[in-house]
Write a protein that holds these residues in place. Structure first.
Motif, PDB file in Angstrom:
ATOM      1  N   ILE A   1       0.842  -1.197   0.000  1.00  0.00           N
ATOM      2  CA  ILE A   1       0.000   0.000   0.000  1.00  0.00           C
ATOM      3  C   ILE A   1       0.877   1.247   0.000  1.00  0.00           C
ATOM      4  O   ILE A   1       0.520   2.266  -0.596  1.00  0.00           O
ATOM      5  N   GLY A   2       2.035   1.173   0.622  1.00  0.00           N
ATOM      6  CA  GLY A   2       2.969   2.296   0.591  1.00  0.00           C
ATOM      7  C   GLY A   2       3.310   2.703  -0.830  1.00  0.00           C
ATOM      8  O   GLY A   2       3.453   3.897  -1.134  1.00  0.00           O
ATOM      9  N   MET A   3       3.420   1.741  -1.712  1.00  0.00           N
ATOM     10  CA  MET A   3       3.703   2.033  -3.114  1.00  0.00           C
ATOM     11  C   MET A   3       2.511   2.748  -3.761  1.00  0.00           C
ATOM     12  O   MET A   3       2.684   3.707  -4.510  1.00  0.00           O
ATOM     13  N   VAL A   4       1.295   2.291  -3.448  1.00  0.00           N
ATOM     14  CA  VAL A   4       0.090   2.940  -3.973  1.00  0.00           C
ATOM     15  C   VAL A   4       0.028   4.381  -3.468  1.00  0.00           C
ATOM     16  O   VAL A   4      -0.246   5.315  -4.229  1.00  0.00           O
TER      17      VAL A   4
ATOM     18  N   THR B   1       0.193  10.035  -4.217  1.00  0.00           N
ATOM     19  CA  THR B   1       0.650  11.351  -3.760  1.00  0.00           C
ATOM     20  C   THR B   1       1.345  12.091  -4.890  1.00  0.00           C
ATOM     21  O   THR B   1       1.102  13.282  -5.115  1.00  0.00           O
ATOM     22  N   ASP B   2       2.186  11.389  -5.605  1.00  0.00           N
ATOM     23  CA  ASP B   2       2.865  11.985  -6.754  1.00  0.00           C
ATOM     24  C   ASP B   2       1.829  12.474  -7.777  1.00  0.00           C
ATOM     25  O   ASP B   2       1.928  13.597  -8.279  1.00  0.00           O
ATOM     26  N   ALA B   3       0.837  11.636  -8.044  1.00  0.00           N
ATOM     27  CA  ALA B   3      -0.208  12.011  -9.005  1.00  0.00           C
ATOM     28  C   ALA B   3      -0.969  13.241  -8.513  1.00  0.00           C
ATOM     29  O   ALA B   3      -1.224  14.167  -9.288  1.00  0.00           O
ATOM     30  N   ARG B   4      -1.321  13.262  -7.228  1.00  0.00           N
ATOM     31  CA  ARG B   4      -2.040  14.416  -6.679  1.00  0.00           C
ATOM     32  C   ARG B   4      -1.219  15.690  -6.836  1.00  0.00           C
ATOM     33  O   ARG B   4      -1.722  16.711  -7.290  1.00  0.00           O
ATOM     34  N   ASN B   5       0.059  15.622  -6.473  1.00  0.00           N
ATOM     35  CA  ASN B   5       0.906  16.808  -6.575  1.00  0.00           C
ATOM     36  C   ASN B   5       1.004  17.308  -8.015  1.00  0.00           C
ATOM     37  O   ASN B   5       0.918  18.507  -8.272  1.00  0.00           O
ATOM     38  N   ARG B   6       1.157  16.398  -8.947  1.00  0.00           N
ATOM     39  CA  ARG B   6       1.272  16.795 -10.347  1.00  0.00           C
ATOM     40  C   ARG B   6      -0.067  17.304 -10.903  1.00  0.00           C
ATOM     41  O   ARG B   6      -0.108  18.291 -11.650  1.00  0.00           O
ATOM     42  N   LEU B   7      -1.159  16.634 -10.542  1.00  0.00           N
ATOM     43  CA  LEU B   7      -2.479  17.058 -11.035  1.00  0.00           C
ATOM     44  C   LEU B   7      -2.902  18.393 -10.440  1.00  0.00           C
ATOM     45  O   LEU B   7      -3.481  19.230 -11.147  1.00  0.00           O
ATOM     46  N   GLU B   8      -2.607  18.604  -9.167  1.00  0.00           N
ATOM     47  CA  GLU B   8      -2.970  19.889  -8.564  1.00  0.00           C
ATOM     48  C   GLU B   8      -2.144  21.015  -9.178  1.00  0.00           C
ATOM     49  O   GLU B   8      -2.654  22.118  -9.372  1.00  0.00           O
ATOM     50  N   GLU B   9      -0.910  20.722  -9.529  1.00  0.00           N
ATOM     51  CA  GLU B   9      -0.088  21.716 -10.224  1.00  0.00           C
ATOM     52  C   GLU B   9      -0.690  22.062 -11.585  1.00  0.00           C
ATOM     53  O   GLU B   9      -0.557  23.183 -12.078  1.00  0.00           O
TER      54      GLU B   9
ATOM     55  N   ALA C   1      -2.446   3.786 -13.024  1.00  0.00           N
ATOM     56  CA  ALA C   1      -3.913   3.850 -13.107  1.00  0.00           C
ATOM     57  C   ALA C   1      -4.528   3.694 -11.721  1.00  0.00           C
ATOM     58  O   ALA C   1      -5.472   4.414 -11.367  1.00  0.00           O
ATOM     59  N   ALA C   2      -3.985   2.786 -10.915  1.00  0.00           N
ATOM     60  CA  ALA C   2      -4.495   2.592  -9.546  1.00  0.00           C
ATOM     61  C   ALA C   2      -4.291   3.854  -8.711  1.00  0.00           C
ATOM     62  O   ALA C   2      -5.147   4.210  -7.896  1.00  0.00           O
ATOM     63  N   ALA C   3      -3.192   4.544  -8.940  1.00  0.00           N
ATOM     64  CA  ALA C   3      -2.928   5.786  -8.202  1.00  0.00           C
ATOM     65  C   ALA C   3      -3.978   6.839  -8.530  1.00  0.00           C
ATOM     66  O   ALA C   3      -4.496   7.519  -7.634  1.00  0.00           O
ATOM     67  N   ILE C   4      -4.331   6.965  -9.797  1.00  0.00           N
ATOM     68  CA  ILE C   4      -5.353   7.938 -10.202  1.00  0.00           C
ATOM     69  C   ILE C   4      -6.726   7.490  -9.692  1.00  0.00           C
ATOM     70  O   ILE C   4      -7.575   8.307  -9.346  1.00  0.00           O
ATOM     71  N   MET C   5      -6.926   6.171  -9.602  1.00  0.00           N
ATOM     72  CA  MET C   5      -8.191   5.642  -9.096  1.00  0.00           C
ATOM     73  C   MET C   5      -8.459   6.116  -7.662  1.00  0.00           C
ATOM     74  O   MET C   5      -9.600   6.372  -7.287  1.00  0.00           O
ATOM     75  N   VAL C   6      -7.400   6.252  -6.866  1.00  0.00           N
ATOM     76  CA  VAL C   6      -7.553   6.800  -5.506  1.00  0.00           C
ATOM     77  C   VAL C   6      -8.233   8.159  -5.594  1.00  0.00           C
ATOM     78  O   VAL C   6      -9.168   8.451  -4.841  1.00  0.00           O
ATOM     79  N   TRP C   7      -7.792   8.982  -6.533  1.00  0.00           N
ATOM     80  CA  TRP C   7      -8.334  10.345  -6.645  1.00  0.00           C
ATOM     81  C   TRP C   7      -9.685  10.374  -7.331  1.00  0.00           C
ATOM     82  O   TRP C   7     -10.519  11.225  -7.022  1.00  0.00           O
ATOM     83  N   LEU C   8      -9.946   9.441  -8.233  1.00  0.00           N
ATOM     84  CA  LEU C   8     -11.280   9.343  -8.829  1.00  0.00           C
ATOM     85  C   LEU C   8     -12.308   9.043  -7.740  1.00  0.00           C
ATOM     86  O   LEU C   8     -13.333   9.721  -7.632  1.00  0.00           O
ATOM     87  N   HIS C   9     -12.022   8.036  -6.920  1.00  0.00           N
ATOM     88  CA  HIS C   9     -12.955   7.683  -5.848  1.00  0.00           C
ATOM     89  C   HIS C   9     -13.097   8.819  -4.848  1.00  0.00           C
ATOM     90  O   HIS C   9     -14.182   9.078  -4.330  1.00  0.00           O
ATOM     91  N   THR C  10     -12.001   9.498  -4.569  1.00  0.00           N
ATOM     92  CA  THR C  10     -12.041  10.639  -3.655  1.00  0.00           C
ATOM     93  C   THR C  10     -12.888  11.762  -4.245  1.00  0.00           C
ATOM     94  O   THR C  10     -13.737  12.336  -3.567  1.00  0.00           O
TER      95      THR C  10
ATOM     96  N   HIS D   1       5.283   3.342   5.029  1.00  0.00           N
ATOM     97  CA  HIS D   1       6.129   2.709   4.013  1.00  0.00           C
ATOM     98  C   HIS D   1       6.263   3.538   2.737  1.00  0.00           C
ATOM     99  O   HIS D   1       6.929   3.113   1.790  1.00  0.00           O
ATOM    100  N   THR D   2       5.645   4.695   2.711  1.00  0.00           N
ATOM    101  CA  THR D   2       5.581   5.493   1.484  1.00  0.00           C
ATOM    102  C   THR D   2       6.942   5.989   1.036  1.00  0.00           C
ATOM    103  O   THR D   2       7.300   5.858  -0.142  1.00  0.00           O
ATOM    104  N   GLN D   3       7.711   6.551   1.939  1.00  0.00           N
ATOM    105  CA  GLN D   3       9.028   7.085   1.546  1.00  0.00           C
ATOM    106  C   GLN D   3       9.939   5.969   1.047  1.00  0.00           C
ATOM    107  O   GLN D   3      10.648   6.138   0.051  1.00  0.00           O
ATOM    108  N   GLU D   4       9.898   4.843   1.716  1.00  0.00           N
ATOM    109  CA  GLU D   4      10.725   3.696   1.298  1.00  0.00           C
ATOM    110  C   GLU D   4      10.316   3.215  -0.099  1.00  0.00           C
ATOM    111  O   GLU D   4      11.162   2.812  -0.897  1.00  0.00           O
ATOM    112  N   ALA D   5       9.024   3.263  -0.395  1.00  0.00           N
ATOM    113  CA  ALA D   5       8.525   2.791  -1.697  1.00  0.00           C
ATOM    114  C   ALA D   5       8.924   3.713  -2.840  1.00  0.00           C
ATOM    115  O   ALA D   5       8.975   3.281  -3.996  1.00  0.00           O
ATOM    116  N   SER D   6       9.220   4.961  -2.531  1.00  0.00           N
ATOM    117  CA  SER D   6       9.508   5.914  -3.607  1.00  0.00           C
ATOM    118  C   SER D   6      10.805   5.587  -4.351  1.00  0.00           C
ATOM    119  O   SER D   6      10.903   5.848  -5.556  1.00  0.00           O
TER     120      SER D   6
END
Length: 138
Positions: A16-19, A24-32, A70-79, A105-110
């Protein structure tokens, strides 16, 4: 959203840390780029087209075989869908409860993601919930 959350429940926290890192990366880029993802309820008034745009991105990524992204963007679609349908809020809170398991686990997954995607992963705010979707509101 229920199916996506059920899949998260089956994952280990480090997976889940990878997701979370990708989301998070997708959110930061999309909000930009002008999307408003951190406040789905408020954003619906300003940008009601957000869920449709995110759905299009997911379809494109899936067609290209980029399933993790795609799964990363799905987090934001559902949100984002919560903004249009407040009755989805409990399901979104449950999804974020599962995503929270990956926060440690997020930082380690990056690192592996940067090597795989050949780009930096932007983790600013990885441990923050979207407004109104804290798993355990006070």
């Amino acid at each position: 959203m229920s199916s996506f959350t059920a899949q998260l429940r089956q994952m280990d926290a480090d997976e889940i840390g990878m997701v979370v890192a990708l989301a998070t990366d997708a959110r930061n880029r999309l909000e930009e780029a002008g999307f408003i993802l951190s406040d789905p309820i408020g954003a619906h008034t300003l940008k009601p087209e957000t869920p449709a745009a995110l759905h299009g991105m997911i379809s494109s990524l899936q067609a290209e075989g980029r399933l993790q992204e795609a799964a990363a963007i799905m987090v934001w679609l559902h949100t984002a869908r919560v903004g249009a349908r407040l009755e989805l809020r409990p399901l979104a809170r449950d999804m974020w409860r599962q995503l929270e398991r990956g926060f440690p686990h997020t930082q380690e997954a990056s690192g592996p993601l940067m090597r795989t995607l050949f780009r930096s992963i932007r983790l600013d705010g990885y441990d923050q919930f979207p407004k109104g979707l804290s798993p355990d509101p006070l």
